[in-house]
Design a protein around this motif. Structure first.
Motif, PDB file in Angstrom:
ATOM      1  N   ASP A   1       3.888  17.786  -9.249  1.00 36.75           N
ATOM      2  CA  ASP A   1       5.420  17.035  -9.098  1.00 36.75           C
ATOM      3  C   ASP A   1       5.388  16.508  -7.769  1.00 36.75           C
ATOM      4  O   ASP A   1       4.445  17.033  -6.827  1.00 36.75           O
ATOM      5  N   GLU A   2       6.059  15.436  -7.889  1.00 38.18           N
ATOM      6  CA  GLU A   2       6.065  14.382  -6.640  1.00 38.18           C
ATOM      7  C   GLU A   2       6.800  15.129  -5.548  1.00 38.18           C
ATOM      8  O   GLU A   2       7.704  15.749  -5.672  1.00 38.18           O
ATOM      9  N   THR A   3       6.058  15.117  -4.228  1.00 37.05           N
ATOM     10  CA  THR A   3       6.848  15.539  -3.161  1.00 37.05           C
ATOM     11  C   THR A   3       7.215  14.652  -2.241  1.00 37.05           C
ATOM     12  O   THR A   3       8.258  14.756  -1.394  1.00 37.05           O
ATOM     13  N   ALA A   4       6.530  13.234  -1.792  1.00 31.55           N
ATOM     14  CA  ALA A   4       6.844  12.322  -0.893  1.00 31.55           C
ATOM     15  C   ALA A   4       6.331  11.103  -1.625  1.00 31.55           C
ATOM     16  O   ALA A   4       5.000  11.129  -2.133  1.00 31.55           O
ATOM     17  N   LEU A   5       6.694   9.811  -1.344  1.00 33.90           N
ATOM     18  CA  LEU A   5       6.127   8.528  -1.394  1.00 33.90           C
ATOM     19  C   LEU A   5       6.246   7.788  -0.047  1.00 33.90           C
ATOM     20  O   LEU A   5       7.169   7.549   0.515  1.00 33.90           O
TER      21      LEU A   5
ATOM     22  N   GLU B   1       0.826  -1.226   0.031  1.00 35.12           N
ATOM     23  CA  GLU B   1       0.018  -0.027  -0.046  1.00 35.12           C
ATOM     24  C   GLU B   1       0.765   1.224   0.178  1.00 35.12           C
ATOM     25  O   GLU B   1       1.471   1.593   0.930  1.00 35.12           O
ATOM     26  N   GLN B   2       0.874   1.859  -1.009  1.00 30.96           N
ATOM     27  CA  GLN B   2       1.839   3.134  -1.213  1.00 30.96           C
ATOM     28  C   GLN B   2       0.712   4.346  -1.547  1.00 30.96           C
ATOM     29  O   GLN B   2      -0.344   4.509  -2.115  1.00 30.96           O
ATOM     30  N   HIS B   3       1.380   5.418  -0.770  1.00 28.97           N
ATOM     31  CA  HIS B   3       0.636   6.897  -0.808  1.00 28.97           C
ATOM     32  C   HIS B   3       1.275   7.859  -1.545  1.00 28.97           C
ATOM     33  O   HIS B   3       2.416   8.095  -0.870  1.00 28.97           O
ATOM     34  N   LEU B   4       1.146   8.381  -2.678  1.00 31.64           N
ATOM     35  CA  LEU B   4       1.879   9.225  -3.461  1.00 31.64           C
ATOM     36  C   LEU B   4       1.486  10.756  -3.024  1.00 31.64           C
ATOM     37  O   LEU B   4       0.330  10.920  -3.056  1.00 31.64           O
ATOM     38  N   LEU B   5       2.430  11.685  -2.604  1.00 31.79           N
ATOM     39  CA  LEU B   5       2.105  12.932  -2.377  1.00 31.79           C
ATOM     40  C   LEU B   5       2.523  13.777  -3.407  1.00 31.79           C
ATOM     41  O   LEU B   5       3.768  13.758  -4.082  1.00 31.79           O
ATOM     42  N   SER B   6       1.623  14.578  -4.028  1.00 27.80           N
ATOM     43  CA  SER B   6       2.153  15.692  -4.972  1.00 27.80           C
ATOM     44  C   SER B   6       1.934  16.945  -4.626  1.00 27.80           C
ATOM     45  O   SER B   6       0.984  17.438  -3.763  1.00 27.80           O
TER      46      SER B   6
ATOM     47  N   ALA C   1       0.350   6.707   8.375  1.00 33.11           N
ATOM     48  CA  ALA C   1       1.436   6.174   9.111  1.00 33.11           C
ATOM     49  C   ALA C   1       2.065   4.996   8.118  1.00 33.11           C
ATOM     50  O   ALA C   1       1.648   4.192   7.345  1.00 33.11           O
ATOM     51  N   GLY C   2       3.314   5.076   8.207  1.00 33.37           N
ATOM     52  CA  GLY C   2       4.262   4.131   7.273  1.00 33.37           C
ATOM     53  C   GLY C   2       5.710   4.758   7.470  1.00 33.37           C
ATOM     54  O   GLY C   2       6.364   5.382   8.411  1.00 33.37           O
ATOM     55  N   ILE C   3       6.394   4.562   6.251  1.00 31.97           N
ATOM     56  CA  ILE C   3       7.808   4.812   6.234  1.00 31.97           C
ATOM     57  C   ILE C   3       8.140   5.543   4.707  1.00 31.97           C
ATOM     58  O   ILE C   3       7.099   5.548   3.886  1.00 31.97           O
ATOM     59  N   LEU C   4       8.915   6.762   4.885  1.00 34.66           N
ATOM     60  CA  LEU C   4       8.746   7.568   3.820  1.00 34.66           C
ATOM     61  C   LEU C   4      10.007   6.992   2.857  1.00 34.66           C
ATOM     62  O   LEU C   4      11.113   7.102   2.860  1.00 34.66           O
ATOM     63  N   GLU C   5       9.230   6.333   1.727  1.00 29.84           N
ATOM     64  CA  GLU C   5      10.163   5.597   0.728  1.00 29.84           C
ATOM     65  C   GLU C   5      11.059   6.580  -0.150  1.00 29.84           C
ATOM     66  O   GLU C   5      11.998   6.270  -0.343  1.00 29.84           O
ATOM     67  N   ARG C   6      10.311   7.691  -0.292  1.00 28.27           N
ATOM     68  CA  ARG C   6      10.795   8.657  -1.354  1.00 28.27           C
ATOM     69  C   ARG C   6      10.601   9.921  -1.183  1.00 28.27           C
ATOM     70  O   ARG C   6       9.386  10.192  -0.920  1.00 28.27           O
TER      71      ARG C   6
END
Length: 414
Positions: free
Chosen positions: A255-259, A70-75, A237-242
């Motif tokens: 633009d991507e800010t975090a994953l 389960e990934q959550h992309l922030l832009s 909640a999770g880990i900041l992969e990118r």
């Protein structure tokens, strides 16, 4: 007087010795050339494996990484400049943790303009309501007056009807009264229709004004959300992969800010060589090695695209994973593609491929070696199936001695 020393006798054995040296050298060279070359190796420097017989699982070895299921992309919600970075990739985050802060002064102005537009729309609706009430009252007054006039005319018609029958008043006067009643009835009907149309018109105007207010509220909410989005926070909640941001970096919308990935629900993403991927099917069991522990998963999906001579295979993992498991951790795995009930197999020699014949050194009981050809079948992880050339319990040198084998050299172990 001087004494004459007699000459020493000649040593004939020295002459025979130097004459026989070439003969001995030629004999040694002939014996050396006639025999096979022998290479001596230390036993601890080579790997020795024993041929085994029994059930064997045929597997495809691969490697890959753990990824969040389960990934959550922030832009970026708007154009902005990175002002401050609070967390970097690899950090564990909770809901609401601030990752970075952006800056865009235009958004504050946009919020103020949206608030003003909403107030203007509210006032316009209030003015519209007052005007409609005035128009409605005006039309209602006209209708009420016509209703009263019609009632009076009808009373007059009823009164004159008897008088006209008795001849007290003329038929012309009575006809005029009847005509007035008909005219007033028609006017009242028209007034009622105008009043109904006015109600519909007012309702339509009210609906348009209300929709305009809804749009203004949405615009205000959107402006406020964009302003709030300048502070990038973790929604899950999770880990900041990118996190590819840098201070001073200019961002555009989208633009991507975090994953952010889940730390508890993980899957294995393996890279399988395209030459062996045809054996892999969804549902097959997979043994995944995570550091020094193993877990069993199931092939979930095989990607149809080949990238760098390999195919991506996703493996579903159980919920209970070792503590060392985390996203982007490198792993290796073995996909079980077949089960053999009984097979002759050995630990995989160096540089051996499936369905291949190669020469190996067989180790006898007395320590001597013999070069023989072995035909191998399917690979089974660290092992390989023997099709022909070897028997059960035989010991073979599985180290890479291909150079010696090509020369046909004998090998002796010390």
């Amino acid at each position: 007087m001087d004494l004459i020393k007699p000459p020493e006798p000649t040593k004939y054995w020295r002459r025979w010795y130097w004459a026989l040296v070439p003969v001995f050298l030629l004999a040694g060279l002939w014996q050396f050339g006639a025999g096979e070359p022998v290479t001596r190796l230390a036993r601890q420097d080579v790997l020795i494996a024993t041929v085994e017989y029994g059930p064997l699982a045929i597997g495809v070895d691969s490697f890959g990484v753990l990824r969040s299921a389960e990934q959550h992309l922030l832009s970026a919600e708007s154009d902005a400049v990175v002002k401050h970075i609070h967390l970097k990739a690899g950090a564990a985050v909770k809901v609401g943790d601030v990752i970075a802060t952006l800056d865009n002064p235009d958004l504050s102005l946009a919020v103020a303009q949206a608030q003003q537009a909403l107030q203007d729309s509210d006032m316009a609706l209030q003015q519209l309501t007052l005007n409609q009430q005035r128009e409605f009252l005006s039309e209602q007054t006209v209708l009420d007056k016509l209703t009263g006039d019609l009632a009076t005319a009808r009373f007059r018609e009823q009164a004159e009807q008897g008088l006209a029958e008795k001849g007290i008043i003329s038929q012309l006067a009575f006809a005029q009264t009847q005509s007035r009643v008909t005219n007033l009835a028609r006017q009242m009907q028209s007034a009622q229709q105008r009043l109904e149309q006015l109600k519909k018109l007012h309702a339509s105007a009210q609906q348009l004004a209300s929709q305009r207010i809804v749009i203004r509220r949405q615009e205000l909410a959107r402006s406020r959300a964009r302003l709030a989005a300048l502070t990038i926070t973790a929604p899950v909640a999770g880990i900041l992969e990118r996190m590819p941001l840098a201070v001073g970096q200019r961002l555009s919308v989208g633009d991507e800010t975090a994953l952010i990935g889940s730390q508890t629900h993980l899957l294995a993403e393996l890279r399988v060589p395209q030459s062996q991927v045809q054996k892999v099917q969804p549902g097959q069991a997979v043994t995944v090695r995570i550091r020094d522990q193993q877990v069993t998963g199931t092939v979930g999906r095989v990607d149809p695209v080949v990238v760098d001579n390999s195919v991506k295979v996703e493996v579903a993992l159980p919920q209970a994973l070792p503590k060392a498991a985390r996203p982007m951790l490198s792993i290796d795995a073995s996909i079980t593609v077949a089960e053999l009930e009984q097979a002759l197999y050995i630990r995989r020699p160096a540089n051996v491929r499936e369905q291949q014949s190669t020469q190996l050194y067989r180790l006898a009981e007395d320590g001597s070696t013999e070069l023989a050809t072995v035909h191998f079948g399917a690979l089974a992880g660290r092992y390989v199936v023997i099709e022909q050339g070897a028997q059960r319990n035989q010991r073979w040198i599985i180290s890479d001695l291909s150079n010696l084998a090509q020369q046909g050299a004998q090998v002796a172990l010390n």
